[in-house]
Each structure stands twice: as C-alpha cells, then as structure tokens.
Design a protein around this motif. Structure first.
Motif, PDB file in Angstrom:
ATOM      1  N   UNK A  75      50.723 -63.848  29.535  1.00 48.29           N
ATOM      2  CA  UNK A  75      50.658 -64.833  28.442  1.00 48.29           C
ATOM      3  C   UNK A  75      49.263 -64.914  27.852  1.00 48.29           C
ATOM      4  N   UNK A  76      48.244 -64.701  28.689  1.00 53.00           N
ATOM      5  CA  UNK A  76      46.856 -64.797  28.234  1.00 53.00           C
ATOM      6  C   UNK A  76      46.280 -63.424  27.894  1.00 53.00           C
ATOM      7  N   UNK A  77      46.550 -62.430  28.748  1.00 53.71           N
ATOM      8  CA  UNK A  77      45.868 -61.141  28.624  1.00 53.71           C
ATOM      9  C   UNK A  77      46.695 -60.044  27.971  1.00 53.71           C
ATOM     10  N   UNK A  78      47.922 -60.347  27.611  1.00 53.69           N
ATOM     11  CA  UNK A  78      48.725 -59.404  26.851  1.00 53.69           C
ATOM     12  C   UNK A  78      49.461 -58.384  27.699  1.00 53.69           C
ATOM     13  N   UNK A  79      50.179 -57.512  26.995  1.00 51.42           N
ATOM     14  CA  UNK A  79      50.991 -56.482  27.639  1.00 51.42           C
ATOM     15  C   UNK A  79      50.131 -55.283  28.056  1.00 51.42           C
ATOM     16  N   UNK A  80      50.721 -54.431  28.875  1.00 52.33           N
ATOM     17  CA  UNK A  80      50.069 -53.168  29.232  1.00 52.33           C
ATOM     18  C   UNK A  80      49.867 -52.333  27.968  1.00 52.33           C
ATOM     19  N   UNK A  81      48.707 -51.738  27.824  1.00 52.30           N
ATOM     20  CA  UNK A  81      48.386 -50.925  26.644  1.00 52.30           C
ATOM     21  C   UNK A  81      49.375 -49.761  26.563  1.00 52.30           C
ATOM     22  N   UNK A  82      50.087 -49.675  25.463  1.00 55.71           N
ATOM     23  CA  UNK A  82      51.107 -48.638  25.312  1.00 55.71           C
ATOM     24  C   UNK A  82      50.507 -47.236  25.342  1.00 55.71           C
ATOM     25  N   UNK A  83      49.244 -47.108  24.951  1.00 53.04           N
ATOM     26  CA  UNK A  83      48.594 -45.796  24.939  1.00 53.04           C
ATOM     27  C   UNK A  83      48.344 -45.230  26.333  1.00 53.04           C
ATOM     28  N   UNK A  84      48.651 -45.997  27.381  1.00 53.32           N
ATOM     29  CA  UNK A  84      48.519 -45.461  28.734  1.00 53.32           C
ATOM     30  C   UNK A  84      49.676 -44.517  29.076  1.00 53.32           C
ATOM     31  N   UNK A  85      50.646 -44.416  28.178  1.00 53.31           N
ATOM     32  CA  UNK A  85      51.774 -43.506  28.360  1.00 53.31           C
ATOM     33  C   UNK A  85      51.952 -42.646  27.105  1.00 53.31           C
ATOM     34  N   UNK A  86      52.135 -41.347  27.316  1.00 53.21           N
ATOM     35  CA  UNK A  86      52.465 -40.464  26.200  1.00 53.21           C
ATOM     36  C   UNK A  86      53.927 -40.606  25.819  1.00 53.21           C
ATOM     37  N   UNK A  87      54.762 -40.871  26.805  1.00 53.38           N
ATOM     38  CA  UNK A  87      56.206 -40.980  26.622  1.00 53.38           C
ATOM     39  C   UNK A  87      56.609 -42.447  26.798  1.00 53.38           C
TER      40      UNK A  87
END
Length: 215
Positions: A75-87
C-alpha cells in the motif's frame, strides 16, 4: 533447554555435499526481495539491480527454478517492478507474498518454502542491510544454504550495502554474481538450456553495469 534442532541443521549443512556452495536447479529456489516501484529511484545502482534481477528471473524460467517474491507493505511502497521480468506471463505465475516484517521469512513464506523442499536459496533485491540481510540470517539459522547475488542487491546508501554484504558473508552466506550463479547451475556447455542462457547472458552484458569499477 538446548536447541538441538538448530545444532542438527548446522551439522547437516556442514556435512552435506553442497556445503561448498554448489548450485543445482532441482535443489534451488530464487527469492526476489522487495524490488518495488517506490524504491526504484531511491536505490543505489537501482537500474543495475533491476536489469540483473530480470536476468535472474529469465534464467529461472529457462532452468525451471521456482521464484518467491515479497512486497514490503505494498500500500505504501507499491508493486514489484515489472521490469524485473522479461516475460510478464512468467511474472504473473510467480507467488507474491505481502509482508510488513523485514525478513522475507514470514510464516506464509516458510510454509510455501517447505512445499518446494529446496535447500539452496539464491537471494536478490533490496535493501541489502535490512530485508535481504535479515532474510539471509533467518535462512542460515534454519540450516539453508544461502547465496547472495551481489550485482542484484543494494541499499539506498552504498555504505549500508557494503557492510551488509560483509555481514552476510561472515555469517556463512556465499557471495556471488548473477552470471556465476547461472553457469554454476548449468555446470556444462552440454546442458540442454546452455544456448538459451548464454543468449540471455550476452544480452545482459550489453546493458550498463554500474558496479563495474567499484571497489
């Protein structure tokens, strides 16, 4: 009362064939620790951390290694960075655990890890001196063999990162790099996925590595 379980785990780790830190895909799990949107601009060498995490998750996909992901107070720090996955489909298939405890070793994560039954744990993420370090120490205490991907672990301050890496190494973790771990997992150019992982490595090496030249 003496903690005989802890002693037994320590003896088992010392006497096991993997005590020198060899990695095998069938006995390894990757832990992606709190690489979240809010931390991205704050982390020292943050883009290298993300690029290397993407390399590691891609290697995991090729070698069929499970990935456990945590998010610190989303809620405070956001979601996992999508760029950590190519797929992104691979990303969606991975188990993500919400936490407020600093260590990744929450009750939910530990229960999930028991179902995976893997003794070698490879950790990458942030922050080195808080969540990564506490996770590492908890896992070592539990008798796991812990590998820290040094080029995909950081903090907001480089001094914190440096001391955390030293602390984890002194405690018994193996410090390594993403490429070293990837090629140890394959062990031979005859591995069925060697060409695929080699291609990933070539592409990863084209990206800027902000740790090059650091002492």
């Amino acid at each position: 009362m003496m903690n005989t379980g802890g002693i037994t785990n320590a003896v088992r780790r010392l006497s096991s064939s993997t005590s020198v830190g060899k990695l095998k895909p069938e006995n390894t799990v990757f832990l992606l620790c709190d690489i979240q949107d809010r931390f991205r601009p704050l982390t020292w060498r943050g883009e290298t951390i993300i690029n290397t995490a993407k390399y590691m998750t891609s290697v995991a996909k090729e070698l069929d290694i499970p990935i456990v992901i945590t998010q610190q107070y989303t809620k405070v720090f956001g979601e996992t960075v999508k760029d950590t996955f190519a797929d992104q489909e691979h990303f969606a298939s991975c188990k993500i655990f919400e936490k407020k405890r600093f260590s990744m070793c929450t009750d939910e994560v530990k229960s999930h890890m028991q179902t995976l039954n893997r003794d070698s744990v490879v950790i990458f993420g942030i922050e080195a001196h808080v969540c990564v370090q506490q996770t590492c120490l908890d896992l070592l205490e539990d008798g796991k063999e812990v590998h820290i991907i040094a080029d995909s672990v950081s903090s907001q301050q480089p001094y914190d990162r440096e001391l955390a890496l030293n602390r984890m190494s002194q405690a018994g973790a193996f410090l390594t790099t993403a490429q070293s771990a990837a090629f140890m997992l394959m062990q031979s150019a005859e591995h069925a996925n060697f060409k695929a992982v080699s291609k990933l490595t070539v592409e990863h090496m084209k990206l800027p590595n902000e740790f090059n030249g650091d002492a």
